[in-house]
Design a protein around this motif. Structure first.
Motif, short mmCIF file in Angstrom:
data_model
loop_
_atom_site.label_atom_id
_atom_site.label_comp_id
_atom_site.label_asym_id
_atom_site.label_seq_id
_atom_site.Cartn_x
_atom_site.Cartn_y
_atom_site.Cartn_z
N LEU A 50 0.83 -1.20 0.00
CA LEU A 50 0.00 0.00 0.00
C LEU A 50 0.87 1.26 0.00
O LEU A 50 0.55 2.25 -0.67
CB LEU A 50 -0.92 -0.02 1.22
N VAL A 51 1.98 1.23 0.72
CA VAL A 51 2.90 2.37 0.73
C VAL A 51 3.47 2.59 -0.66
O VAL A 51 3.56 3.73 -1.15
CB VAL A 51 4.02 2.13 1.77
N MET A 52 3.84 1.49 -1.32
CA MET A 52 4.40 1.63 -2.66
C MET A 52 3.35 2.14 -3.64
O MET A 52 3.65 2.92 -4.54
CB MET A 52 4.99 0.29 -3.12
N MET A 108 -4.82 7.08 -0.97
CA MET A 108 -4.98 8.40 -1.56
C MET A 108 -4.48 9.48 -0.60
O MET A 108 -3.71 10.38 -0.97
CB MET A 108 -6.44 8.64 -1.92
N LYS A 109 -4.92 9.41 0.66
CA LYS A 109 -4.48 10.37 1.66
C LYS A 109 -2.97 10.23 1.92
O LYS A 109 -2.26 11.23 2.13
CB LYS A 109 -5.24 10.17 2.97
N LEU A 110 -2.51 8.99 1.93
CA LEU A 110 -1.07 8.79 2.12
C LEU A 110 -0.28 9.40 0.97
O LEU A 110 0.78 9.99 1.17
CB LEU A 110 -0.77 7.29 2.25
N SER A 111 -0.81 9.26 -0.25
CA SER A 111 -0.15 9.86 -1.41
C SER A 111 -0.10 11.38 -1.28
O SER A 111 0.93 12.01 -1.56
CB SER A 111 -0.88 9.46 -2.69
N ASP A 112 -1.18 11.98 -0.80
CA ASP A 112 -1.18 13.43 -0.61
C ASP A 112 -0.16 13.85 0.45
O ASP A 112 0.50 14.88 0.32
CB ASP A 112 -2.57 13.90 -0.20
N PHE A 167 -2.41 10.13 8.42
CA PHE A 167 -3.28 9.73 7.31
C PHE A 167 -4.18 8.59 7.79
O PHE A 167 -3.79 7.81 8.67
CB PHE A 167 -2.46 9.28 6.10
N PRO A 168 -5.37 8.48 7.25
CA PRO A 168 -6.28 7.39 7.65
C PRO A 168 -5.68 6.03 7.29
O PRO A 168 -5.04 5.87 6.25
CB PRO A 168 -7.56 7.67 6.85
N VAL A 169 -5.90 5.08 8.16
CA VAL A 169 -5.33 3.74 7.96
C VAL A 169 -5.93 3.12 6.70
O VAL A 169 -7.16 3.08 6.54
CB VAL A 169 -5.60 2.86 9.19
N GLY A 170 -5.06 2.64 5.82
CA GLY A 170 -5.50 1.95 4.61
C GLY A 170 -5.89 2.86 3.47
O GLY A 170 -6.24 2.36 2.39
N ALA A 229 3.52 5.47 -5.85
CA ALA A 229 3.29 5.48 -7.30
C ALA A 229 2.26 6.55 -7.67
O ALA A 229 2.40 7.24 -8.69
CB ALA A 229 2.84 4.10 -7.75
N ARG A 230 1.23 6.71 -6.84
CA ARG A 230 0.23 7.76 -7.11
C ARG A 230 0.88 9.14 -7.00
O ARG A 230 0.59 10.04 -7.79
CB ARG A 230 -0.92 7.64 -6.12
N ALA A 231 1.77 9.30 -5.99
CA ALA A 231 2.42 10.59 -5.82
C ALA A 231 3.31 10.92 -7.01
O ALA A 231 3.33 12.06 -7.50
CB ALA A 231 3.23 10.59 -4.52
#
Length: 1134
Positions: free
Chosen positions: A421-423, A547-551, A541-544, A427-429
């Motif tokens: 999920l981190v990767m 999108m938020k993690l990418s931001d 960031f919310p767990v899972g 990739a989204r970022a």
């Protein structure tokens, strides 16, 4: 030659395949035992120097093997003589020109066999590589069916279905948490003891603060000292009086003394005994495994019941436990387990450490999260490393964006899914645009820091998933836990916590990252929300939610204002958990300590929390000055400093060495557990050295005795046999007496006074006198008796009473009194007798040389007559069990006695005297004790004539028997002691009550009571005889009354007429009355008559026995008749 080259090519091809499979991904940059030394590593996973070394080593081994095979062949081929030893090429060219065809066949067959082995090995490697590739492909296939955003830990649901879910549930790896259930039930819920809240409701008359001993490994400038100072500050705010004991002195002694905390350096002998009276403290807090010797000292009597908190600060021992098990070092593990078991609570600083020490878990583990160690490590690292040099070592460009991914210290199912999920978020970022930062056009690198026990193939699997998610090759790098983790954090641009589980506390790894001034990104869990405010000192960031993690990733890499957020995070890390640690220790101590009535109760935690200073005590280590804090830290920490765990003892290594000697291992255990220090460099006496020295001493002593015996045999005996026979008989009669009389006893026999020092346990040995013949040790336990001394064994002299551990503890010094009084003429031959327990030395009330001389002169002159001299006052240090502030003088003796016996002293004396003298049930009077300005004896430190002591014991035996008959069932059977408040004191239930018994007896038996100043020897009479007229109970305490009562009890015991089922009196001493004396005299007369009668019968038998008749009567011839002269005389026969 061609075949050999083919083998080398195949080997290199196989190694390249392994490299491509990921087995050569970013190797360890630190060698074992040498932390902090980095090597040049390519960020793509190739260590340049190790790559070249591995290539050279492989070629060299292959050439050496072929050279050895050809040499063996030439030695066996007797027909071949043209080949000479030379180079590898010469050997290869000489094989076809052998002297016989048979030799050529052998050579080709031998080489073919060797090359076939290499082909088989290479084939196996290729098959393994193929299997690994298929496995990665299978993982890649399953990866497509995984929902990375699912909250549950269900893995591959479409492929495995229910079976997978059941297996995951049965694996037990779903939720890794440490819960101190036993400690909570036993301590925090306060089962079996009164809580502080309940004690606050009771009427108390405190005169001192509760006292704690802090045991430190050293006083050096390190993170542990900062931790202890901060904890001590909070404990002092709570109302505790502290005293520091250290194994090694250091530069922070002045800091402690400035705070008003006494500092004492400990000396631990080979018996693990310290010269500290731990009974002076309500509890002990020991820090670090290096204080193990103190734990061993506290595991000995009389300190075995002192509450102990042991703080374990690192995993140095925990990492070795698995090696101990592999080396079958069960004795070493058991030794450590006993120390861990002695502690009431073992405190760890984070939730990962208890898992490392599972082998030593005895149900007393507890966690108080928080430590400045991570901040200290980060600051020291920044002093010796620069980000630019680290990036250059790892082949990173200056404009690269590096994100370090850290996580939970535990492995669990679904960890790979979180990394995926981190990767995907990364990739989204990246997909949002090339310009992810103001510089633009730079690479984004993801460093995933894994666990030490994860295989290198996991890194290859991560790269496969990264390519599937659209990340460029070389973007994701897997770093093992053995790498320079601090360096990885320091050279990164942001740190992401990639474990989405609920954490029990804020992870220490994130504290280190924030201390390095790195912006952190963490899941929105409760443990993170407590320390991170989103957007101020970190990002949540919310767990899972990828999108938020990418931001969040884009915000960290693109926003220039993250520098201020990192600075705020650093400030937060510098003071994280400090106040919580102090309050947590306060709460823990309230649960395990027992607060006697003379001690203050600690302040309320809620009250202290409002006024407690925030943050660690950095200002105590680095005082404010014109220089910045960084400059101050750098000037004091740089250079030759003390290691974090250096106390000059090396306890872990020392115990490993001792175990190696005891087990008789030839192989050095250092090879098994990875010692960093050479055993030859250690400078300490091992048990082997001590045994060898003792054996040499015994040999010398045996040689001396043998030499003296031989010299004695050379002397000629000048006496008659009668003198020799008398001397031998006299020696046989008195040989036992001669054996018992030591030099000290011979010197002591000429003194008027002998003072006995009762003790019970090895921990009291340092407080006893060794070379002063005025004193003699008195051990209540045979096992705890000092070896090589002439101490009296009380248990041997009175086994009926002191073999019972219950009475040995509950009577304390009175067990020693009874043992000495039992047939006293066999052990004590001085006109005066005295007692001074070992605790008198620890309370500074023991006699000094001046006081000893004054007391000896007084008893020698007899100027005070039949007097009782005492030197421990009830209104002084001895009465309070505290050396700093004396007890306020009570109104009278009974008020003082009530204050130290939970208000039950008067009731106990009334009931006991009523039972002892057979008084009516409505009798409530007590022997009157004056309320004048005089003081009373305490701590059983007194001297009196031996005859008076026998009279005191006569009274005390009956009083103790009456007391025990009243309270035995309540205390022994029900476990309740009305004279004390806590279980720790209940073990010695009658001790404080009996401490005042000598005062009552001395006052009412008309003995003069004289106080002796233990420092100067100045004497002052207390409660003068003239003031006692009309107040003494002479009838109750007269010698005739006591002797009559004693004879009645002895007669009842002799007749078997027991007044009650449990009767203690016969066990406290000799049972003797006139009837026993008459019976013994009659028995002696009877035996004498029987002996005389047997002698008469024997003589009669001798007279009347049948004798053999003579063969004939001999008549002596007259002179000259029947005489034959010799041949040479005239008339002789020729």
């Amino acid at each position: 030659m061609g075949d050999t080259a083919g083998v080398s090519a195949q080997a290199r091809g196989s190694r390249n395949e392994e490299k491509r499979a990921g087995n050569y991904a970013l190797r360890r940059a630190y060698q074992a035992g040498r932390p902090g030394e980095a090597v040049a590593v390519d960020i793509n996973g190739v260590n340049i120097r190790e790559e070249a070394e591995a290539q050279a080593v492989m070629n060299q081994r292959l050439e050496s093997h072929v050279h050895r095979e050809v040499s063996n062949f030439k030695c066996r081929d007797r027909g071949s003589s043209s080949a000479r030893p030379g180079s590898f090429g010469e050997k290869a060219s000489s094989s076809p020109s052998s002297s016989s065809s048979g030799g050529g066949k052998v050579t080709s067959g031998k080489l073919a066999s060797s090359f076939n082995v290499y082909r088989i090995v290479i084939s196996l490697v290729a098959v393994l590589f193929l299997l690994e590739t298929v496995t990665h492909g299978f993982v890649f296939l399953l990866f497509r069916h995984t929902d990375l955003q699912a909250e549950s830990l269900e893995i591959f649901p479409r492929v495995f279905g229910r079976a997978s879910r059941q297996a995951a549930a049965e694996s037990g790896g779903e939720d890794v948490r440490f819960v101190p259930t036993n400690v909570v039930e036993r301590l925090l819920l306060s089962k079996g003891k009164a809580t502080v809240a309940e004690l606050r409701k009771e009427a108390r008359s405190p005169v001192r603060f509760p006292r704690l001993a802090l045991v430190c490994p050293n006083l050096a400038l390190n993170s542990l000292s900062l931790y202890i100072l901060t904890t001590a500050r909070g404990l002092r705010e709570l109302g505790y009086s502290l005293e520091v004991h250290t194994l090694k002195d250091g530069e922070l002694r002045s800091t402690w003394e400035t705070l008003g905390v006494p500092v004492r350096q400990l000396e631990v002998n080979i018996e693990n005994v310290t010269s500290v009276d731990w009974l002076n403290y309500e509890g002990v807090i020991a820090y670090s495994t290096d204080t193990k010797a103190v734990l061993n000292s506290l595991a000995q009597e009389p300190f075995i019941n002192i509450p102990v908190v042991w703080v374990i600060t690192d995993d140095a021992l925990g990492r070795r436990l698995r090696d101990y098990e592999a080396a079958a070092a069960q004795g070493l593990i058991s030794d450590w387990r006993l120390s861990f078991k002695r502690a009431d609570v073992v405190v760890f600083q984070d939730y990962a450490l208890p898992m490392v020490y599972t082998v030593l878990d005895t149900g007393n583990f507890f966690v108080i999260p928080g430590s400045p160690a991570e901040v200290w490590t980060a600051e020291k690292y920044k002093l010796s490393h620069s980000r630019e040099s680290l990036r250059a070592q790892y082949r990173l460009r200056p404009d690269d964006s590096v994100i370090a991914v850290v996580g939970s210290p535990f492995l669990y199912h679904g960890l790979w899914r979180e990394h995926a999920l981190v990767m995907r978020a990364l990739a989204r970022a990246v997909s949002k645009g090339v310009d992810v930062s103001p510089k633009g056009g730079r690479r984004v690198q993801l460093l995933i820091i894994g666990h030490g026990n994860q295989s290198s193939s996991y890194g290859a699997a991560l790269k496969v998933m990264a390519e599937h998610l659209g990340l460029e090759k070389g973007t994701v790098h897997y770093v093992g836990a053995g790498e320079d983790v601090t360096g990885m954090l320091w050279m990164s641009d942001a740190v992401l916590y990639g474990s989405f589980r609920d954490e029990q506390a804020f992870p220490p790894i994130l504290s280190r990252a924030m201390s390095l001034q790195r912006p952190v990104i963490a899941p929105n869990r409760s443990a993170f929300r407590e320390q991170i405010v989103d957007g101020e000192n970190g990002l949540l960031f919310p767990v899972g939610d990828d999108m938020k993690l990418s931001d969040a990733i884009v915000h960290v890499l693109k926003n220039e204002s993250v520098g201020a957020m990192a600075v705020n995070g650093q400030s937060q890390a510098w003071n994280m958990f400090a106040s919580n640690v102090s309050l947590s220790y306060g709460e823990l101590l309230e649960s395990i300590l027992e607060f006697p009535s003379e001690a203050e109760l600690p302040r309320s935690l809620d009250e202290v929390a409002k006024s407690l200073k925030e943050g660690w005590c950095w200002d105590l280590l680095f005082p404010a000055s014109a220089r910045s804090f960084r400059e101050s830290f750098q000037s004091q920490v740089e250079g030759p400093t003390v290691k974090e765990n250096d106390v000059g003892s090396g306890i872990i290594e020392m115990l490993e060495h001792q175990w190696m000697i005891r087990s008789g291992e030839v192989q050095n255990i250092r090879d098994k557990v990875g010692f960093a220090k050479s055993i030859e460099d250690w400078d300490f006496l091992s048990e082997f050295d001590l045994d060898e020295a003792k054996a040499m001493e015994n040999d010398l002593e045996a040689e001396r005795i043998e030499r003296e015996e031989l010299n004695g045999r050379k002397d000629q005996l000048q006496s008659t046999w009668e003198d020799i026979t008398k001397m031998v008989k006299k020696t046989e009669v008195h040989k036992d007496d001669l054996k018992e009389r030591t030099d000290a006893e011979i010197q002591r026999s000429g003194q008027p006074l002998c003072i006995y020092e009762p003790y019970n346990g090895k921990g009291a040995w340092p407080f006893l006198h060794d070379d002063n013949t005025l004193y003699r040790g008195l051990s209540l336990s045979s096992r705890a008796r000092r070896p090589g001394d002439d101490d009296v064994d009380a248990q041997e002299r009175l086994p009926g009473l002191l073999n019972d551990l219950y009475y040995r503890n509950v009577l304390c010094e009175y067990g020693a009194f009874f043992a000495i009084a039992n047939r006293i003429d066999f052990v004590h031959k001085n006109p005066w007798i005295g007692f001074q327990p070992w605790r008198a030395s620890s309370k500074n009330v023991a006699l000094t040389a001046a006081a000893e001389a004054a007391l000896s002169e007084a008893v020698s002159n007899g100027r005070d007559g039949d007097a009782v001299y005492f030197w421990a006052r009830s209104d002084g240090y001895a009465g309070t069990f505290h050396r700093d502030s004396p007890v306020e003088q009570a109104e009278d003796f009974w008020a003082y006695c009530d204050s130290i016996n939970s208000g039950q002293c008067r009731e106990a004396f009334t009931r006991s005297l009523r039972r002892m003298y057979g008084l009516p049930a409505n009798w409530t009077d007590l022997p009157p004790m004056p309320a004048d300005s005089g003081t009373w004896s305490a701590l059983h430190s007194w001297a009196m004539p031996t005859s008076s002591f026998v009279e005191l014991v006569l009274f005390a035996r009956m009083f103790v028997d009456a007391l025990d008959s009243q309270y035995y069932e309540e205390h022994h059977d029900l476990g309740r002691c009305c004279f004390v408040r806590f279980q720790r004191e209940g073990q010695h239930c009658y001790c404080r009550l009996l401490e005042g018994l000598v005062n009552v007896w001395a006052y009412h038996s008309a003995r003069r009571m004289i106080y002796v100043d233990p420092q100067t020897g100045k004497m002052e009479e207390q409660h003068a005889l003239e003031s006692r007229q009309g107040k003494m109970w002479v009838k109750f305490f007269s010698l005739n009354t006591l002797k009559a009562m004693d004879e009645d009890l002895a007669e009842a015991a002799d007749d078997g007429d027991r007044p009650r089922e449990r009767w203690l009196w016969p066990q406290t001493g000799e049972v003797y009355w006139q009837g026993i004396a008459d019976r013994e005299r009659e028995e002696r007369l009877r035996l004498k008559k029987e002996k005389k009668q047997k002698l008469l019968e024997r003589l009669a038998r001798m007279r009347n026995k049948t004798r053999q008749k003579s063969l004939g009567r001999f008549i002596k011839p007259p002179p000259g008749v029947g005489y034959l002269p010799p041949l040479d005389e005239p008339g002789g026969v020729s």
